[in-house]
Design an enzyme around this catalytic site. Structure first.
Site, PDB file in Angstrom:
ATOM      1  N   GLY A  67      47.403  46.348  48.442  1.00  0.00           N
ATOM      2  CA  GLY A  67      48.682  46.160  48.736  1.00  0.00           C
ATOM      3  C   GLY A  67      49.328  47.378  47.321  1.00  0.00           C
ATOM      4  O   GLY A  67      50.947  47.580  48.014  1.00  0.00           O
TER       5      GLY A  67
ATOM      6  N   GLY B 198      40.918  43.671  49.329  1.00  0.00           N
ATOM      7  CA  GLY B 198      39.405  43.635  48.777  1.00  0.00           C
ATOM      8  C   GLY B 198      38.605  43.529  49.404  1.00  0.00           C
ATOM      9  O   GLY B 198      36.961  43.998  48.814  1.00  0.00           O
TER      10      GLY B 198
ATOM     11  N   ARG C 186      50.043  45.255  59.097  1.00  0.00           N
ATOM     12  CA  ARG C 186      49.394  44.520  59.403  1.00  0.00           C
ATOM     13  C   ARG C 186      48.930  44.762  61.510  1.00  0.00           C
ATOM     14  O   ARG C 186      49.188  44.597  61.746  1.00  0.00           O
ATOM     15  CB  ARG C 186      48.802  43.567  58.951  1.00  0.00           C
TER      16      ARG C 186
ATOM     17  N   LYS D 170      43.053  43.327  35.473  1.00  0.00           N
ATOM     18  CA  LYS D 170      41.871  43.025  35.375  1.00  0.00           C
ATOM     19  C   LYS D 170      40.772  43.617  35.173  1.00  0.00           C
ATOM     20  O   LYS D 170      40.469  43.976  36.722  1.00  0.00           O
ATOM     21  CB  LYS D 170      42.265  41.824  35.517  1.00  0.00           C
TER      22      LYS D 170
HETATM   23  P1  AMP Z   1      45.504  43.766  40.171  1.00  0.00           P
HETATM   24  O1  AMP Z   1      45.788  42.693  41.285  1.00  0.00           O
HETATM   25  O2  AMP Z   1      44.234  43.371  40.051  1.00  0.00           O
HETATM   26  O3  AMP Z   1      45.421  45.258  41.542  1.00  0.00           O
HETATM   27  O4  AMP Z   1      46.639  44.202  39.804  1.00  0.00           O
HETATM   28  C1  AMP Z   1      47.785  44.558  40.035  1.00  0.00           C
HETATM   29  C2  AMP Z   1      49.218  44.225  39.102  1.00  0.00           C
HETATM   30  O5  AMP Z   1      48.287  44.336  37.831  1.00  0.00           O
HETATM   31  C3  AMP Z   1      50.682  44.204  39.251  1.00  0.00           C
HETATM   32  O6  AMP Z   1      50.737  43.408  38.732  1.00  0.00           O
HETATM   33  C4  AMP Z   1      50.650  45.469  38.042  1.00  0.00           C
HETATM   34  O7  AMP Z   1      52.054  44.545  37.217  1.00  0.00           O
HETATM   35  C5  AMP Z   1      49.377  45.070  36.757  1.00  0.00           C
HETATM   36  N1  AMP Z   1      49.512  45.602  36.093  1.00  0.00           N
HETATM   37  C6  AMP Z   1      49.155  47.234  36.172  1.00  0.00           C
HETATM   38  N2  AMP Z   1      49.513  47.955  34.709  1.00  0.00           N
HETATM   39  C7  AMP Z   1      49.518  46.829  33.800  1.00  0.00           C
HETATM   40  C8  AMP Z   1      49.981  46.355  32.670  1.00  0.00           C
HETATM   41  N3  AMP Z   1      50.069  48.375  31.605  1.00  0.00           N
HETATM   42  N4  AMP Z   1      50.338  45.682  31.971  1.00  0.00           N
HETATM   43  C9  AMP Z   1      50.851  44.282  32.772  1.00  0.00           C
HETATM   44  N5  AMP Z   1      50.623  44.694  34.408  1.00  0.00           N
HETATM   45  C10 AMP Z   1      49.512  45.622  34.666  1.00  0.00           C
END
Ligand code: AMP
Length: 399
Positions: free
Chosen positions: A357, A380, A45, A206
């Site tokens: 990220g 985001g 950045r 999520k």
């Molecule tokens: P996000 O911030 O929503 O992009 O989520 C990123 C996070 O999702 C990372 O820290 C990953 O380790 C986690 N993640 C990805 N796949 C899985 C999974 N199958 N089970 C648990 N955590 C996950």
């Protein structure tokens, strides 16, 4: 994007050598870099912000840079001071950068007053003041009093209506979009109006965090490939077993509506066909590749067949948008799905945009950055932009 640019100011000046001499320009940059043990873990950045600042310096402006760092929630937090960023910024710009211990008030005013043409001052973290995130008029006015002109170059916070991104705009004589902001918007517009087929790859933790973008892309994309823990809510919605994988039971209906929207608009919604599972999210855990997740097992990465399918989808696409890891890529045993997708996107001849990220970290870890058309500095913000939402920071400049 229908906003003024720095070049418009430069062109309209009668002074061709130093077109912005004597003009104090407040630049909202995004210097929100990841820190590890007080050191800059990734300077992307800072590097991305340099072009605008260099251009202003060369035009003779007195450059006042402001940014946030982390989430200090309106209170001073020495661990989130922008002070340590000063040296890295000076190195990038190849010019000295002075620092103001407060972003408003007498300290900031006297430091700005001491600036000469072509010099740069960095202000302390904006979010040490509550007025920043609350877009308080009095705080926005204080910021605006530091400068004659304002430039927004912080694409990463363009989706936030804060004092430094929105409030300040109507309080300065002139405002413009910085080079980085302009470039980000131009690149992301190519995802909004894509050459088809458009492939969107979405991963992460999520469904609830990405529901808006899932709904929008199910209608816009030709194929929407889902990975990460998010996929298991969709797998569960199809009535298949998910073991102990992360599932959001209250989003199963939402996942069904995304599937329905995709089917109605002719978008192929792709879910993992195989999975890397383990008993727990443990680096030492024994892993297994399965097509159906057994009771007691947790899906922690897309399986090799899915990874290959998604990489092949990337070869068929003309435009690709990717945000979010396909598994727990921080742990080596669950990183290969994300890495295969990164390689697939890099090998594709499509116009490719990667944001977020974790996805960027995977690209950088494999040194694939130069093979991606655009690496977005705003995870985001880019997710909101590709949904077709109005970003408050952009709207303020366009008004
Ligand atoms: P996000 O911030 O929503 O992009 O989520 C990123 C996070 O999702 C990372 O820290 C990953 O380790 C986690 N993640 C990805 N796949 C899985 C999974 N199958 N089970 C648990 N955590 C996950």
């Amino acid at each position: 994007m229908n906003a003024k640019r720095i070049d418009d100011w430069i062109r309209s000046s009668k002074d061709t050598a130093q077109p912005l001499a004597g003009v104090r320009v407040l630049v909202r940059s995004d210097l929100n870099v990841p820190l590890k043990d007080g050191r800059i873990a990734d300077d992307t950045r800072i590097r991305a912000s340099a072009e605008t600042l260099r251009k202003l310096c060369q035009a003779g402006a007195r450059v006042v840079v402001c940014s946030h760092l982390g989430r200090p929630k309106g209170k001073t937090d020495p661990a989130l001071s922008l002070g340590p960023i000063t040296a890295a910024l000076a190195q990038q710009l190849d010019t000295p950068v002075s620092f103001s211990e407060d972003c408003v008030g007498p300290t900031a005013h006297s430091k700005v007053a001491a600036l000469e043409d072509g010099q740069v001052l960095l202000l302390e973290n904006l979010r040490f003041h509550q007025g920043e995130t609350e877009n308080e008029p009095s705080f926005a006015t204080e910021l605006a009093h530091l400068a004659d002109h304002y430039v927004n170059d912080a694409f990463g916070t363009a989706h936030r209506a804060h004092a430094s991104t929105v409030g300040v705009v109507s309080r300065v004589a002139q405002s413009a979009a910085g080079e980085l902001l302009h470039h980000e918007v131009a690149q992301l517009e190519a995802v909004l109006n894509p050459k088809r087929p458009l492939l969107c790859l979405l991963g992460g933790a999520k469904v609830s965090d990405k529901l808006g973008v899932l709904e929008a892309l199910a209608e816009r994309a030709d194929a929407l490939a889902i990975g990460g823990a998010m996929a298991y809510t969709f797998v569960s919605a199809r009535g298949e077993g998910t073991g102990t994988s992360l599932v959001e039971p209250d989003r199963i209906e939402a996942a069904r509506s995304v599937e329905k929207a995709a089917a109605e608009s002719g978008c192929r919604l792709l879910l993992p066909q195989d999975h890397v599972v383990a008993q727990s999210m443990d680096p030492q855990a024994t892993t297994q590749v399965v097509e159906q997740i057994p009771d007691g097992s947790m899906g922690l990465d897309i399986g090799p067949k899915t990874a290959q399918d998604y990489a092949q989808e990337a070869q068929k696409a003309q435009t690709i948008f990717w945000n979010g890891p396909m598994g727990v890529f921080e742990i080596e045993a669950f990183a290969s799905g994300t890495e295969s997708v990164a390689s697939g996107v890099a090998e594709s001849a499509a116009f490719s945009v990667v944001g977020g990220g974790d996805s960027l970290a995977a690209i950088n870890r494999l040194s694939l950055g130069s093979a991606i058309s655009h690496l977005s500095t705003g995870g985001g913000a880019s997710l909101e932009f590709v949904q077709g939402l109005t970003l408050p920071g952009l709207a303020a400049l366009e008004r």
